[in-house]
Design a protein around this motif. Sequence first.
Motif, PDB file in Angstrom:
ATOM      1  N   UNK A 273      28.864 -27.327   7.973  1.00 52.31           N
ATOM      2  CA  UNK A 273      29.984 -27.980   8.658  1.00 52.31           C
ATOM      3  C   UNK A 273      29.445 -28.779   9.842  1.00 52.31           C
ATOM      4  N   UNK A 274      30.260 -29.697  10.328  1.00 53.62           N
ATOM      5  CA  UNK A 274      29.820 -30.507  11.464  1.00 53.62           C
ATOM      6  C   UNK A 274      29.388 -29.599  12.610  1.00 53.62           C
ATOM      7  N   UNK A 275      30.179 -28.576  12.867  1.00 58.15           N
ATOM      8  CA  UNK A 275      29.872 -27.684  13.986  1.00 58.15           C
ATOM      9  C   UNK A 275      28.879 -26.592  13.656  1.00 58.15           C
ATOM     10  N   UNK A 276      28.637 -26.338  12.396  1.00 58.26           N
ATOM     11  CA  UNK A 276      27.755 -25.242  12.011  1.00 58.26           C
ATOM     12  C   UNK A 276      26.793 -25.613  10.913  1.00 58.26           C
ATOM     13  N   UNK A 277      25.527 -25.798  11.308  1.00 56.05           N
ATOM     14  CA  UNK A 277      24.489 -26.100  10.345  1.00 56.05           C
ATOM     15  C   UNK A 277      23.619 -24.879  10.143  1.00 56.05           C
ATOM     16  N   UNK A 308      30.190 -31.123   6.105  1.00 56.88           N
ATOM     17  CA  UNK A 308      29.459 -32.301   6.604  1.00 56.88           C
ATOM     18  C   UNK A 308      28.203 -32.510   5.780  1.00 56.88           C
ATOM     19  N   UNK A 309      27.893 -33.793   5.500  1.00 52.62           N
ATOM     20  CA  UNK A 309      26.616 -34.118   4.880  1.00 52.62           C
ATOM     21  C   UNK A 309      26.506 -33.578   3.464  1.00 52.62           C
ATOM     22  N   UNK A 357      29.420 -40.525   4.587  1.00 51.54           N
ATOM     23  CA  UNK A 357      28.598 -40.350   5.795  1.00 51.54           C
ATOM     24  C   UNK A 357      27.899 -41.641   6.227  1.00 51.54           C
ATOM     25  N   UNK A 358      27.907 -42.646   5.359  1.00 58.11           N
ATOM     26  CA  UNK A 358      27.303 -43.918   5.732  1.00 58.11           C
ATOM     27  C   UNK A 358      25.799 -43.957   5.519  1.00 58.11           C
ATOM     28  N   UNK A 370      31.740 -36.215   4.180  1.00 63.80           N
ATOM     29  CA  UNK A 370      32.425 -35.138   4.908  1.00 63.80           C
ATOM     30  C   UNK A 370      33.681 -34.757   4.112  1.00 63.80           C
TER      31      UNK A 370
END
Lengths: 754, 754
Positions: A273-277, A308-309, A357-358, A370
């Motif tokens: 996740x964005x906040x948790x890698x 995310x990602x 994500x670009x 995402x």
Amino acid sequence: MIVVDYSPGILQYIPFFYVIWSDDLLSASEISVIQKTINDDTHLSENEKEQLLEWLDRNNPPPEDEFKNWKQTISNSKIKLIESDTYPLTSLSQRLGNTYCGECEFNDYLKNIELNLGIQPNHYNHLFDVEVVHEKTSKQYDARVLDALLKGQHTASVDSFRDFLNQDVFNGQVLRNKEDYRNRVLKQVSLLGKHGYGAYAYPSEYGGKGNMPAYGAIFEHLMFVDGSLAVKFGVQFGLFGGSIQKLGTKRHHDLYLEDAGTAELLGCFAMTETGHGSNVRGIRTTATYDRETDEIVIHTPGKNDNKEYIGNALHSKIATVFAQLIVDGKNEGVHAILVPLRNEKHEVFDGITIEDNGYKIGLNGVDNGKIWFNQVRVPRANLLDKYGSITDKGEYSSPIKNPNKRFFTMLGTLVGGRICVARGALGGAKMALAIAVKHALNRRQFNDNVKIQEDLIMDYPTHQVRLTPAIASAYVYHVTLEEMMQSYSDESQTDKREIETQVAGLKSIITWFGNSTIQECREACGGKGYLLENLIGDSKGDVDIFTTFEGDNTVLLQLAAKGVLSDFKAEFNSAGFASVLKLLRTQLSDRWNTLNPVYANKVDADHLYNPKFHKHAFQYRTRRLTYTLAMRIRNYIKKGIPAYQAFLKVQTHLIALGKAYSVELAYNTYSNFCESIQDEEYKSLLEKLGTLYALDEINSEARWYLEQGYIGSTKSKAIRQRVERLCTELRPHIEVLVDGFGIPKHCMSAPIAQ
Amino acid sequence: MIVVDYSPGILQYIPFFYVIWSDDLLSASEISVIQKTINDDTHLSENEKEQLLEWLDRNNPPPEDEFKNWKQTISNSKIKLIESDTYPLTSLSQRLGNTYCGECEFNDYLKNIELNLGIQPNHYNHLFDVEVVHEKTSKQYDARVLDALLKGQHTASVDSFRDFLNQDVFNGQVLRNKEDYRNRVLKQVSLLGKHGYGAYAYPSEYGGKGNMPAYGAIFEHLMFVDGSLAVKFGVQFGLFGGSIQKLGTKRHHDLYLEDAGTAELLGCFAMTETGHGSNVRGIRTTATYDRETDEIVIHTPGKNDNKEYIGNALHSKIATVFAQLIVDGKNEGVHAILVPLRNEKHEVFDGITIEDNGYKIGLNGVDNGKIWFNQVRVPRANLLDKYGSITDKGEYSSPIKNPNKRFFTMLGTLVGGRICVARGALGGAKMALAIAVKHALNRRQFNDNVKIQEDLIMDYPTHQVRLTPAIASAYVYHVTLEEMMQSYSDESQTDKREIETQVAGLKSIITWFGNSTIQECREACGGKGYLLENLIGDSKGDVDIFTTFEGDNTVLLQLAAKGVLSDFKAEFNSAGFASVLKLLRTQLSDRWNTLNPVYANKVDADHLYNPKFHKHAFQYRTRRLTYTLAMRIRNYIKKGIPAYQAFLKVQTHLIALGKAYSVELAYNTYSNFCESIQDEEYKSLLEKLGTLYALDEINSEARWYLEQGYIGSTKSKAIRQRVERLCTELRPHIEVLVDGFGIPKHCMSAPIAQ
């Protein structure tokens, strides 16, 4: 003009003496080889022997006039140095004898010296004012034999896969627009799936071959085609398909596994996740069981809690979503649930939002995105329930009672992916090394004033030191990762904790090795290495992220180090921390006693090239770092500092231990492999690579060994010199060594590598 | 429950003692600071003093129960630790006293300890079970003051340029297609030219300001916008315009310089050939004077002799072409000739072929190309003839008779470009550091079980060690490059040899620093650093080639080392090589005598933080490497080995010397700068950065210092620990330090840096 007044016996030795005294590296043991040969040589009279032995005294070297006389004697002879002779220096000596004394036979005693000391033409060809018949590459070894050794058991799979890659759809192409690029890679992945390569690691019931090790080799080969292809392949078949295979049960296998393997069903692996890698346990997506409808509700609670990602996010129909499973209001920890993302028309289902994500530094052929979930409902059956299920009564149940252990068991299924990531970085490094070496064997720059042709850059010592240790490391890591994959795939070993620790460390050091090697190769190819057509550039951009994904290296190394700490506890049959420390200390102090000043300054080649020395040095470092680490942590804890804080304070120490442990593991694995080689000639070449790896690693940690008193100044300098010298010794074989990687010709399309 | 039985005097010291004994780094000199304070403290009774001093004995530390008692005393008090207090630990002590004994005044003696020992809240805040009122950043320093110090004399130019950059045309934009990208960059370059920024370094007669140093600062700022823009700007105004300014004479200035400065006339700098990059003297393009037509004929003789990688090749109307000038059949060496490439309609002239170099790892906004000339004729007047001309009679003439000296004088004009390249790499590193630091001050990951919030990754020791030394280096290199540019631009200094040597070395270490820093920042930002939107990625691709162009680093370091060798010759008023060596040896052995075991193991903070120690260590290394290098070369030469071959054999040694020399130079330059700062508070902050730079560099070469016996094991370990500790001490100021780089807000558009 000088009158040659040397007797025939002495004359033959002159080129050898000239070479020996031009180089300051000869050790006592090497001199003794020469002394012994002279004493044995039946061609020599007693007087000649006496004269030659006198010239061997290191404390009393031959006078400079003598030295110049030798040089002139050789120059005046007008003989040729032919590098492709089997024993170039002995043959030169023979020609020298012929010139001045007529008929002179090939001297086996001299050959013996040449062989034993490993004197190579590129050590000395510049010393003579004679015509040198150069050879770029020695023909002593055959790259196909090396390739076969590296392929090992996978020869059939790898060979047919290399042939398969020889088709237009896999040809190199620069696609700058991400949509075009992604479509091409998708086409490639589908083709691989259709031909059974995606399912290689799955059971045969689902179209596979049950061969994870061969899957690893195939994965590495994809790096020779395109990093984006390798990664998208890994996401679809390894992560997505793998999550169904390893976390799901028969129902999921029957429904999805075959289609996942053919790429008929495209899926993604939605963990980060964005906040948790790195802190997976802290992810915030929820999967709440709704007893009324017998469904699971997937939800993204806050701003940074989106997935995310996620690779394959834009092409996928379905996702394996990791979320906190909540049953009856109780959080049962992280579990994986299959969540359909899109319908047949590829329209995203209600409640799901997906964003591109670009552009990235590399891997632009992979569609990372995402994903947000807004109260998305899936049937209870979609829970991948091998390690935790919801019964028909709506109650949570798991074969692993301890939530901590359950979590790490689920994450343990990622280990295969980590081995592949390391293989991928290794593949990128091999490709870059092969290109850089071939360029260096074509490219010339600068020359002596007297020469017409400029020198090959491969003949510059700095260039040799840049590339050769990395080639040695590539062999060592290849063998190590093969071995790791074998252990990981061994179903009879159920406890995967040790291999997890090992892979955590190896993934880190090998992906860093991949990055630094590719960068070194880029620079070694100068501006040419910067052009995308020469294939190093994309590889550099792609492999970069390998240090981060499937576990950030810094975090993984700490994991490895913690694993080592608890291994030690287990090893000593844990009677508590204190007794472990006591045992460790005894072990270390015992060893310490064997480290006397003589050992710390032993610099002869026999010792420095001896695997016993390398193993001892690596083991000493790992043990010592473990011991001091445990002591530091204990001291903090005794002072009442919480364990979490204590581990923070020793973070850099943990990382040093993680690296040391991984290097030792790699070297030991490679050593065992070398012992199994039957052919003595190839065995000795591969052992030499192992020696270079070991000395290069000890060299890079020499500061620590000096601090410990494990080596003295003299030995430290000798190790550095030996690294340089080994690089020079391997110079004639360098092209064969990179050809031994077996990179298919159709993948080596870089113009500078032709 | 514990009964507090400490007297008020002792109570106040408890937080200090608790912190001191939790950390193992306290040196003898630091303990003596505390001892002295206790003895002086008028608040304490004799008994209290005795008790406190007893607790300060390193050989006999306080018992563990005492330690636990301290901890409990603090925890039970329920007081707060407020990090934004000016003296947080002293204030905490005061509150502790208040809690248990009522009215307790602020103790200036304690404040004295806190100040002298540099104890920071982030050293100890985790030790207390008390509420911590955090602050992400200390307000002690103001970034604007740091920025002003770095801008130095260029404040006006830089400030107005920063404003100028705040317009749409300079906003970040991902352009993947090279033609679109190049057009945008061309537009930007033209705009800069139109507003006088291109001509900044030219004389005012030609629209300039004659201010090369300010030009350097402007160049660096362009890196904050886009690497392609900086490089194309440098090619047009620095290389092309600069070649006219420095190699041409008034005629050329009058005809071309103003148009070059406004970018009305686009030109390129055609030096490198496919076959000859580093070895410029070996280029093969010919410029043959034809007496009959009074023209010069430019010709590409062979396959690899085309001009290669020429920036601006696709947009240019004209090129400065470097070629072997042949007059009357005699080769007069490399000269520069202006050769028109295209007509008004942008059609390439007959005899000229230009090809696009294609996509690269970075800098895709720069139009690099290859150029071939087939018997292309230009008037004699196009020869840039400051250092070599053809007279009206058709004879060659030069103010510098020695062809060797002439060649190096012409190449010397590249030095300004090399300083800019280093500035560019530095700019890339600053940008990446600023982004990584801001991300690390937002990003949280992992936590202690008892805490709700996860920790900021900036508070991880590994993260501090990754980023902080690089920030210190950025300050040191900024100041050093400013100073170099000042000397280079000083017209009164005609002999540029010393500055050439200096810049050759600095360009190498600073461009490598740039690359490794950007890579570290990429990894420190994890996957987010891999997204192009976060601006580290493009910078990474762009700066990569800075290690290669304007002189390959490996080659330049050898050049620097050779410069050092001949400097020494000059320094001793060269009575020949032998006497130089003799002098060097005496110097070294004199110094050697001062290195006694006490010095080699001196580890107190006063010593380790003392610039005298750093300067001595750096000087010792440079001298020693020079001496051993000279000795090795001499030995080879004595044996009759040609100088060229002797230098090959010591290549790795040359590179070590080149680096050592450059690091010493940078540190000394920065030290002098620090001494000139008036404000004591900022001076001490900048000095601390210098100390970190010095210790970090000595730390990275500790192996060598150990080998030499210059430092002992204890000192080696102490240096490593001090580096970590300095990073922690600077943690509160880290955001101010990166803000001090003065990167305009409108350039810092990375989402993770908001």
